[in-house]
Structure formats: C-alpha cells, structure tokens
Motif scaffolding. Sequence first.
Motif, mmCIF file in Angstrom:
data_model
loop_
_atom_site.group_PDB
_atom_site.id
_atom_site.type_symbol
_atom_site.label_atom_id
_atom_site.label_comp_id
_atom_site.label_asym_id
_atom_site.label_seq_id
_atom_site.Cartn_x
_atom_site.Cartn_y
_atom_site.Cartn_z
ATOM 1 N N THR A 1 -0.057 -6.637 6.147
ATOM 2 C CA THR A 1 -1.279 -6.932 5.413
ATOM 3 C C THR A 1 -1.310 -8.647 4.991
ATOM 4 O OG1 THR A 1 -1.569 -4.858 4.560
ATOM 5 C CG2 THR A 1 -2.717 -6.494 3.443
ATOM 6 N N ASP B 1 -6.998 -3.713 9.449
ATOM 7 C CA ASP B 1 -5.861 -3.507 8.943
ATOM 8 C C ASP B 1 -5.927 -1.713 8.506
ATOM 9 O OD1 ASP B 1 -3.562 -3.354 7.401
ATOM 10 O OD2 ASP B 1 -4.187 -4.780 5.905
ATOM 11 N N GLU B 2 -4.940 -1.191 9.497
ATOM 12 C CA GLU B 2 -4.910 0.219 9.291
ATOM 13 C C GLU B 2 -6.356 0.938 9.362
ATOM 14 O OE1 GLU B 2 -1.694 2.182 7.042
ATOM 15 O OE2 GLU B 2 -0.944 0.126 6.564
ATOM 16 N N PHE C 1 0.819 -1.176 -0.259
ATOM 17 C CA PHE C 1 -0.157 0.099 0.099
ATOM 18 C C PHE C 1 0.696 1.171 -0.023
ATOM 19 C CE2 PHE C 1 -3.116 2.765 1.454
ATOM 20 C CZ PHE C 1 -4.109 2.307 1.050
ATOM 21 N N GLU D 1 -7.560 -3.874 4.358
ATOM 22 C CA GLU D 1 -7.096 -2.390 3.810
ATOM 23 C C GLU D 1 -7.966 -2.160 2.740
ATOM 24 O OE1 GLU D 1 -3.164 -3.507 2.264
ATOM 25 O OE2 GLU D 1 -2.202 -1.754 3.416
HETATM 26 MG MG MG Z 1 -0.772 -3.335 4.313
#
Ligand code: MG
Lengths: 272, 237, 287, 373, 322
Positions: free
Chosen positions: B41, B161-162, A164, B83
């Motif tokens: 992740t 996730d985040e 990401f 995510e």
């Molecule tokens: Mg990630």
Amino acid sequence: MADILTPQDPSIILQAIGISKHFGGVQALKEVSISACAGEITGLIGPNGAGKSTLLAVLGGDTRPDAGQVLLAGVDFVGQRRGSAAQHGLVRTFQQASPIPNMTVLENVMLGGSQRIGPNGLGVVMSTRRLRTAEASLRDDALSLLAQLELTGLENRLAADLSFGQLRLLEICRALMAQPKVLLLDEPVAGLNSVETAHLGQVLAGLVDGGLAILLVDHDIPFMLGLCKVVFVLDYGEMIASGAPEAVERNPLVRAAYLGDEEDPGLSGEDH
Amino acid sequence: MMKADNVGVHYGAIQAVHGVSLEIKAGGFVLILGPNGAGKTSFISALAGIVPCSAGKIVLDGADVTHVSATRRVRLGVSLVPEGRGVLKGLSVKENLLLGWHASAKERRGSFSTGLGEVTEIFPRLSERLEQDCSTLSGGEMQMLAVARAMLARPKVILLDEPSLGLAPLAVKAVYAALRRLSELGMTLVVVEQKNVPITSVPDRTLVMREGEVLLDMADGRPSEAELAELYLGGRR
Amino acid sequence: MLFTIVEGISLGFIYALVAMGYSLIYRTTGVVNFAQGAFVMVGGMATYWALGVMHMPFVAAVIVGLLITALVGLILWMALVLPLWKRGSAGFVVILATLVFGDLADNVFEKWLGTNPESLPAWVSGRLVIGSFGISFEYLVIIVVSLIIMIAVGLFLAKTSTGIAMRACAADRVTSQLLGISPQSVGAIAMVSTAIFGGLAGIMLAPVQYTSYSIGLTYGIFGFVAAIIGGFGSLPGAVVGGIAVGLIESIAGRYVSSTYEVVIALVLLLVLLVIRPAGLLGKATDI
Amino acid sequence: ACGSSSSSGTSSTSSSKAPINIGVAVGLTGYLASDDVPFSEGVKLAAAAINAKGGIDGQKVNLTVQNMDSAASTGVTVVTQMIDQSHIDVLIGGSVSAATAAYAPILARAQVPMVAASVLPTDDQWQFSTLQPTSETNVDDLGFVKSKLHLTKVAVIYSETPYGEGAAARMTAEAKSIGLKVVSSQGVLTGATDMTPQLQKVQSSGAQAIVDVLTGPVHIVEAKDAANLGMHIPIVMGQDTRSIFLQSTQAYPNVYWTALGAQVYPHNSNPEVKAANAAFLPIYKKTYGSAPGEANAARGWDSMQIIAKAVSASKAITGTKLDTALEHVSYAGTETVYNYTPADHTGQFSVANPLGIGHFVGNKSEIVYTASS
Amino acid sequence: MTALLIVGLPILLNSSFWIYNVTLISTYAVVVIGLNVLVGYIGVVSFAQTAFMAVGGYGVAILTVNDHWNPWLASVVAIALAGVLAFILGFPLLRLRGHYLTMATFALAIAVYYFVTGAGFTGGAVGISAVPVLAVGSISFGNAVPMELLTAGVAIVALYLVSKLASSHIGRDWKAIAAREDVAVSLGVRVVNRKLMAFTLAAVLGAIGGVLYVEATSYVSPDLYSTTIIVNLFVMLFIGGRARTTGPVIGTAIVLVLPELISSLSGVEGIVFDALLILIILFFPRGVVGGLASLWNLLLARSRRHEIQPVPQVEGSEVISG
Ligand SMILES: [Mg+2]
Ligand SMILES: Nc1ncnc2c1ncn2[C@@H]1O[C@H](COP(=O)(O)OP(=O)(O)OP(=O)(O)O)[C@@H](O)[C@H]1O
Ligand SMILES: Nc1ncnc2c1ncn2[C@@H]1O[C@H](COP(=O)(O)OP(=O)(O)OP(=O)(O)O)[C@@H](O)[C@H]1O
Ligand SMILES: [Mg+2]
C-alpha cells in the motif's frame, strides 16, 4: 426453505427468528432465521449487499430489527440497552477494521477485557491489590493472545500505524479478550494472505473446541467450507439455503447467486 | 510509461518501503503481491502521490513527478483505487461517479452518461443504488463503486489496492473481467493483492514484496500458490 | 402577536445568515469555524471605515468592506486552518484556533477603529405598513438576501460538480485528492465565501442595529445555536434554526420575561435537543 | 483579553520627592469600553498636564492603566496586581459598577482610596464617586418630561447593572413626588442586541415618553427598534457619548439625552463649571480632535484633579491622611462642583444639578433644558 | 518536587502578587483538570464546566452570606450539589453526540450565566461580596499564604486522582470511547456509566474550583462564569495539552501568567497574546506538554526523519469535525 435446527437443540446458544430490516426502500433482511451452536463454527455467506453485515449488526444489538427476535442463551435482548449483547457474552468484529488509533496494540487488546474488571473507580484511586493483580493478568492474557495470532513485537506500536491485515488480527485478538460465548466475525480473512488465512483457521478451530460459538461471514469459500459445520446463505435479504457445507456448495441456487457456474471457482487456482 | 526508481517511504521513524524500482510499460499489467505489512500500500500510494517519497523518484511519461501532488497526477492520468475504498460519506453513488468522471482530463473523457452506462453494465448492482448515500453501501458494493469511480476517470494508469478485498466470488470475477477489458483497451494496470486472484490474463510483471523489499521480480508470469506461500512463510519472523 | 412573530422572524434571518456560514464551511471542509462571528464584525466595521472614515460612496464602501472580509477569511485559511488541516489536527484544535483568531480580529479592529459603536446608513428606507403593523424594509432586505444565498448555495452544492467536489473534501481529503480535487483550493474558496456571507450579515445588520469591534461574539454564538437547532451542516436547517431562535427570543421576551429571554431560549433549545438529538432538519446519521 | 497596563509620566525632572502612584482600572474592552476608553484618556490628559507643571506641589504623578475588560473578575486580578506590583497609592476606577463593588473590599483592606466613575457599593470610607447620584439624573430627566414636554405617563428602561437597577428604583419613587406616573419599567441585559420586546411592552402600557438609564451601544439598538416599531414618543436617554446620541437620533428623531457638564457647555449654569470646561475642552480637542468621548474624558480629568486637590491639601500621598483629605475636597470640575464630606462621598448632595437635556437638530446638538434653569 | 518549588518560592520571596497568582492558577487548574477528563480523555466536549463552577461559587456565597452557614459546611454542600446536578443532567445530555452535545452544554452554561445575572437571590449583576473565609482554628484562609497552600494542595490531589484514573483500565475505556464509541460499546465497555461518572467527576472538580475562587476573593459575580471564561478554560486545556496529566496545570499557568509578562506592551497586548496562542496552536497542536513529550520521544529515537509528514493521520480523537 431454510431448514433451521430445532430450537430444542440444547447446544444452540444464539438464535434469531424472523428478522426483518429495511432501510428506506431497501429490504436488507426479510424474515431471516439463523442459529449458532456452542462448539461450532457457523458460516454465513452470500453476495455483496445480501444483508450479512446487517444481520450481524442485528445479532450484536447495534441495529434494531423491524421484526423478529434474537435469543442469546434463551434470553431475548432485542431492544435492550446498547452494549448489553457484549455483557451477555456476545462480541463482534467489524467489516471495516476499527482499532482505537491512538492506543497501542497492547492497550487495544486489553480494552477487550475491560468489563472483566468492572467500574471500581475507588479501587483505582486506592490502587488496591485486587485491581493490580486483575490488571496484570489482563496484560498476560493479552500478550498470549497476541502471540497466538503472531502479532508479538507489535504490542507497543500505535494501532494507527498498522497495516491492513495486522489490524484485522488485532481486532480478533481484542474480541477474544472479552472471553465471549459467541463471537461474530465479519470477513476476518479479507486482507489476509493464504498463510495467515490458514493459520487463523486453525486458531478459530481451536477456539470452538473450547466451547465457543462462532458465526463467521466471509467470501473466502475454501476457508468457509473447510471450517464451518453449518452454512447459511443469504441473497437479497432472504435465506436461500442452509445446511452442511458440501450440500450448500452444490446447491444450484447458491451457485447461480454467489459462487458462479464453473466447477472451479478459481479462487486459489492457478492460471498457468 | 511510468517508472519508479529506488522509491523509499517512511512514516516517522518507520521505514515501510526500501528502495523499490519498477518499470511499467504502456498497456502493461503489473501484479504486486505480498503479505501484511509488506509495504504494498505504501508503495502504490507513493506512485499515486498521496504519500511522499523519502527517497528515489517517480517518472511519468518521461517527466519527473516525484513532487507533483496527487491532485495533479490524476489529471496526468494516474488513478488509484485506495485500500478501504475511499468512501465519501454524504455523497450519493451517482455523485461519486460524477466526481470520478470529472477528474479525467477534458480531452480524454466522453460524456458522463456513456461512462455511467459502461460501469453500471459491469456492476449492475450500482445502478440500483445510484441515489443511495455511499457510506451505507455494503462492503462489496463500496468496492465496486471505488473501482467504477476510478474507471470513469479514464486514466492511463490505474492503480488498484486489493480490489478483490471483501468481494463475493462472482463479483471478483466481474471486477477482473472488467480489468481485463480495460487492459485490452490499452489501459495500464497495476494491481496489489495478497492472494492469487482469478486473473485470466498473464501479468507481464509480478513483484512479490515483504518487509518493504522486493523478494521476487518475475517477468511474464506469476508464482504458483505454493511458491507464494513459501515466500510469505520464509518472511515470517 | 403578529408583530412579535414577524419581528422574531426577521431577527432570526440575521442569525440564519451567520448559521449558513457555519454550515457552508462545515459541509465543505469539515471545519467548525468559530471565527464566523468575527466575519460579521469585520464586514460591518470595514464598511464603516470605508464609508465613515474614508468617505467612499456607499456601493464602493460595501464592496471594500466585503473585500476586506474576504481577505480576513483568506488569511484565516492560509495561515491557520490549512496548516492544521494538513497535519490532520483534531477538529477541536481547529475550533480553538478559529476562536482565538476571532478574538485576535476583535483586538485588531479595536486598536484600528476604536471602541465606539457605529452605524451604517439604511440600504432602503421606509417601512412596510399593513394595517396596524409595520416593519422596516431593511428587515425585508435581510430576509430576501438570506433566502437568495440559501437557495443559491444549496443548488451550487447539490448540482454543480464543484459543489459536489467541495462536499467530497469534507468527507475524505485523501480520496478527494485521488479524484483530482485540490482540498487546499476548495477550502480557500469555501472559507472566502463564508467570510463574505458573514460580512454581508454584518453590513446588513449595522443599519438595523449597530456595528462595533465586539459585536462578533453575540452573533457567533447565536448563529451557532441556530445552526445546531436546524441541524448542523444543513442550509435550510440554518434558516429554520435561525427563525426558531429569533422567534423563541422575541416571544419569550415579549410574553414571559425580558430578563430571562435568553435563559428561556436556551432551556427550550436544551429540551429540543433532548427530543431531537440531531436538530430540526438534521439526520440522525449526521451526528 | 486580560489585563493591560501602561505607564506615563516621567521621573526625569529635578524633583526629589517620590512620585505618587495612581492606578487606573478601566474597561478598555467589554461592554462599557465606549465610556471607559475616553475616561482613561481624560485621566491621562490630566496627569500629563499636572506633570508638565512639575507635579502636585513637586510630586510627580505616575499612572498605571490596566484594562479589566468591563468584568469584575478581571478587575479583582488587575487591582490585586496593581496594589502589589505597582504599589499604587490611590486608584481611579472606571464606570463598571460591578467591578467597583468587587474590588472595593480589597482596596479597603490595603488602605488604598478609590475615586470611581460608577456608583458605590457600600458606605465605605475609602471610596469616592464622580458619578452623579441617580437621583440627580432622574430629577433632571423627569423634570424635563414634566415641565418641557408636559407629559405625565412615562416608561423607564434600565440596564440590569447595579447602576441601572438602582436608578430605576429611585426614579419610580421620585416620579410620584413630582406628579409623574411610571407605567412600565423594563430591564435590559448589558450587550443586548434586541430591545423590541421591552419597547412593545412600553407601547402597550400607554407610556407617553421613555426615560432610560442605559449606557453604550444599547442606546442605538433602542432607537432603531423604536423606529422599526413605528413609535413616535420621545425617548430621554441616559448618559452616553455624543456619537451614540447622534446615531440614535439619526434612526429615531425624537431622542433627547442627558447632557453632562462637558456636553452642556457652554450653557453650564454654574460659571465655575463653565470655566473648568473652557480650560479642559481645548486640551481634549488638541489630542483627540472631534472624538465623541469628551464627557467621559472630562470625568476622568476631574477624578485626577480631585486627587491632586487632596494631595496638595494634606501633603500626603497615601493612606488615611490622603483619605481624610479626600473627604474634604471641594472642587469645581468640568462635570459639576464636587463638595465631598465624610457623609457624602459623591460630593453632590449640596450642589445644584449640573446636568442638562440635549437634542440633535441635524448634526448640531443643542441644550434644550437645564435643571436649574 | 517541582510542585513544592512552585508553591514555596512565592512564599519565600514574600511576593503577594505571585502568591495570589499561584492561588489563582491552582484554582483554575482544578477546573481544567476536570475539563481534561471530559474533553481530553473521554472526548465529551462539554462547555458546562462554568455552570458547575457557578453552582459551587454561588452555592457557598449564598449559604454563608444569606443563610449564615459555616463556610466549610457550605463548601461541601455546594460541591455535592454540583455533583448531584451533574448526575441528573448527565442522563439526558450525554445521549447527545458531537456538536449537539457541545451545543447543549454550551446552552446550559450560558443559561446559568444569564440566570445568575437576572435572579435576585444571586445579587444580580452585582453579585455577592464579603463571603466569609474558611478557617481552621486560628489559621484563616482569608490570608494569602494559607489560601495558596490550600488551593495548591487541592490541585495536586485532583491531579493525582485523575492521573491515577487515566492510567487504569478506566482510562483505557475513556480513550476508547473518545475514539470509537461504537467499538467500545461492542466490547462491552459501559459507555453510559463511564460518561456519567466522568461528567460528574468533572462537575465536582469544577465546583471545587468555583468554591476556591470565591473563598480566595470573597466575591462572586456573574462574569466569573461568562463566555470569556468558558473559552479561556478550553484555551488553558489545549495550550497545556489534552489527555496529558500535567497539561491542565501548565496551560492554566500560561494563560494566566502570559498576559502579565507582556503587559508592558501597552495597547497591543491583546493582539500579542492572541498571536502567541495561535503560534502555540500551530507549533504544538497537542499542547505544550504534548509537544514537549513528542520532541523528547524524537530525541530518544534519535530520528532525523521527523520532517516527513505521512498522510493525514489521526492526531487524536476526532471530537468535533469529521
Ligand atoms: Mg495494504
Ligand atoms: N443505512 C442504510 N441505508 C440504506 N441502505 C443500506 C443501509 N445499510 C445497508 N444498506 C443496504 O442494505 C444491503 C445489505 O447490506 P450489508 O452490509 O448487510 O451487506 P453484506 O451482505 O454485508 O455485503 P458485503 O458482503 O458486500 O459486505 C445493501 O444493499 C446496502 O446497500
Ligand atoms: N501511517 C502509517 N504510520 C506508520 N506506519 C505505517 C503507516 N502506514 C503503514 N505503516 C507501516 O508500514 C508498513 C507497511 O504498511 P503497508 O500498509 O504499506 O503494507 P501492505 O503491504 O499494504 O499490507 P496489507 O496487505 O496488510 O495492507 C507496516 O509495517 C505498517 O505497520
Ligand atoms: Mg458486509
């Protein structure tokens, strides 16, 4: 309420005046005016759903506003052909990272420089010297940009295989490749860690020194306040404040709508 | 209650996770930190079952679930907030929440309207947007929806996730306040983040990952911002 | 004129049934299934086999016909679409695979039941006569059944949690797995129902036209045209699109030129698409 | 869905002569499959019968059957292949006229004669037809309308194929000469699934009967659409299989149809033709039971027999000699008597019309009219 | 080198059947190379290729047979006409997206098919035969060998041209447009220009293929441009491998030659052919060329881990389904 810089200011390169936009019943933007100057980073903050991304889309020419004008170096390009913004030197990144998944990192970045070469299909077929040198210099620029954002080593990976945060950096590289006059960044540090955030901050600061104008949207307040010369604050589609970062941070309206009331927003704070 | 034993994850020739082990106690709170590409992740996805483990095993309530599909793991009480928020284009916010509620095992879920009331209390923004197509939400709104959806599934373990990604400061606080409430209610939490976040409760376990490996495994606490920067920097090639 | 319109509408409902099949499978799995025409063929031919070759009673034959069609749908799903789907193949590969599967089905039925066109007996006999104009009740059956399916499926997708889950699958498979939905079974259900709708179209079609191993292509194409005109993925759109295609065809054939009726229909379609790039009932965001 | 081939006939017998290679290009799939499939069966039956008797004067028949999908383009490929790979000496062509037209020049260049079941594109010395010239069919149908049904205003519906277009033109011309008036003339695309527009125009033209030159499933569509329109006027249908006529009649009782030799049997006016059918039909029945394609199969049978006749007359199996022999064949087949001459490659100009008009009463067909009766 | 072998071998063997087949493959390959630009690289799923083949094929036939033009001149005019038509039609058509664009081009192709079937000047269902052959001096391209060399030469030039474009910055734009048109726009890629040029290029290649086919067989009829052919062109491209330089040629060869190889399976060859195609699609979803390439890469990487399938991954441009 918003004290817009005077349009006479010669360093203003991007200016939006009285932009409104609604989606069905949602008034995403209500008579918003904003401007950005060359050689400066201008900030745009506001709660989720305030209309920041929508405003960027209007500025970038992807969304047509219901009302208002967008002046890029004095030229109004609202309603022009899609993509004309980029040709006028305005490039944006997306809030959702948008790589071309089946191209390598290097190709993705070089894509940003596409319009530097122009169409020239015939040149390609004849494989002219001019084209080959143009392509080579594109590649060099791309590699040095990748190095600048510390993506060296990944250039031959498929963009689909990046994590990401790597994607966010890639996207900024690609946008810079177009050598824009104005860069719109939508949450560039979301998904980056503090080290990378700081690093990106330095890179951006360096870029504006070269005369670029950056309009930055992010929720990382220390990052924003540290970098921006001027900050605009949107809430429910309306501009509720603007001005120097310190003033904005102290603005009670902004605290109530966005930052929260405690002195320390606690973003980088430690709890023990 | 959930245990990862030497879990590895591969994408073709790329190894994203190298033998990570983690034990999650019921009602516990685990924080996983790490820079870009650390494999956070990948690891959490393996826990949820949307990415296959190339090595090691995953145990849930004493049963080996390494080869159990993600779909089944949800029924068993493992929910992931992915995510990128898992936007279901074409579905309204309410339909998203309904699916979240529907995913929980029958005996665990109450009525949909109660659940809906609870999550909209935490995220009032969502109640204004119930009929909107979720793909047109703002980035932050999507994140709220994703968290709310997972909460409605009333999982035993919720993997995030985040979750602070792209959220405004106030909204981050709202999410973490909500998570804290869940934790107090006895739900097990596994949170992946890059930066330190305003967590008011102390995690009983913190992992710091880099390049697929665990750099730091810390019980009852987490590293300071400076320590973290040190770890991340040390990891850069 | 009135008759031409009614005729066009009833013809349109046949296209609509096929178009709904396209829309259903697309809305629920994101797959554009070009074997839709093959289901029309299988439904008709398998029922003919049960009725004309095995001499089963009518109702039993229809059930057997539909079962065989459902089975073909299931095979298509399990053996072809699912493996490609799991691998995340590009949409167009799936389209191509279904096209080839449709051709394969044609070839198998040609080998099995020969190339002769066959008919099925009418479901209902008689004609509705109002004043100077009349129409077979069989056409009315087609209209009624299509409307029932459209409403039932529409409600199912909008209101039931299974229906919503099916749509979720089309949007994002990984996320739907995280919501406890099994994309495999959702896809199987969707494909089998689509097959049954297609088969039903074939069975209802046979009494008013005919059925044969090669009938699928025509209906596959015009059903697709109808689905696009109406707005791909929309069930009411499928019906509106079907009626539009039927009307254009019959009016052009009657008043302009029967040689060029298809050309006219298609050129009108092109013009329509240029004016409304997302079809009649489609939203611009659906593109 | 391209070419296919199969070979039948064996080389195991004592015969020392080289076998004669016959190519068969037929639409085993596509819009004329319902005609060409039985047609190819007839060809195979004839070849098997000939080989069982030791061949044509000791020369075995070696068949290569290729599917050209009722499409001219596939036909060109398939015929090119048969000329080069299978070294065919003569070609039996199916009923797709466009395909015949497409590969006729290729055959002429290779000096391979062709006996086709379609109309012929040009007056080429290498091409022969077993199809009744359109004038025959028309006179028959129109004659029936005039003398049996006693009607004067007819509508013509034709398929937009070389055969259909030609026939419609002839028919309009000839109608006048026998005192009929063509009040409407409508084209139908091959593979059409709706004929209502055409039928509506016929309705409003005031036609008292329809004569069509269609083939294949469109016949069924025509009958059903006519029924749906509430029409009652008689429809006289062009050549087709029994099954299609039966299904059409079930939808629309007032259907009459053009009966070919095998369908007219046993009412054939020509005793030789009757005898040929008496010989052929049991053979067909033995292999294919009550399959509905006997008329097309009979034409396939005839095609093979015509070639056999030419081979045994000329003792040549290839080239100009065989071609010349074909130009002089006189053969009483199941369809009709074929009297080929260099000027008449249909063999029908000097022969009495062998066709009849059939009608179904319940499931039983009867011949209600023959042209020569 | 390989090309030389493939073209030369049939001549050496003096097999008119194989010469004819190489001619046919080259002819269709030119069309599919054009299709590859659109579908493979730029992600515009256009079915209009047969329409432009028809413009080429009928153009040359009508101009030579009815109007007695010189075949070369007629060919050039017919091909140019296709290019101009594509350019004009491209403006409204390329505004459409996804399935809608596909449908519109499909409609165009079928409309052209029915039009040439119905119209008088095209010879209706019969078509036009005895089209005069191309000739240079005493070499007549009515003969099989010169025609084979001509078509193969054209195919090789087309292949070179497209591969050159694909590996340039233009190719990069193509791929970007295929994957994320909005992103390409935001980066200043001239999307409309690129699409229009690609559409025109594909049309010109389609028309060249159309002209070559008619010149090779001296015959034109509607069924050369039917739905079966449209579908076959796509099968050729996908079996060979999209967005691969040699994909179109390999695919065309497979689709045209495979039926011959299995033609001894009397009666079931259609079934076997389809089943083989399905197997290729299942096991080489990126086409034979794509499949072999990734197999090769795997060997190079000497990785034994390829059996692990990650989360559904984008396998290419999601052209049609979401
Ligand atoms: Mg990630
Ligand atoms: N197509 C649309 N239809 C309906 N509502 C929309 C649409 N697009 C955006 N909105 C709404 O407009 C508002 C503004 O959205 P926008 O994406 O600009 O917010 P934002 O300020 O960027 O928020 P964030 O910080 O969360 O990214 C949101 O409430 C969103 O739900
Ligand atoms: N689908 C994939 N195919 C190939 N490689 C992948 C894939 N997904 C991730 N990777 C690689 O695996 C490594 C770990 O990725 P992962 O997404 O797990 O990191 P992360 O810790 O979540 O990073 P971030 O904080 O940036 O999200 C990275 O190097 C990434 O490039
Ligand atoms: Mg935003």
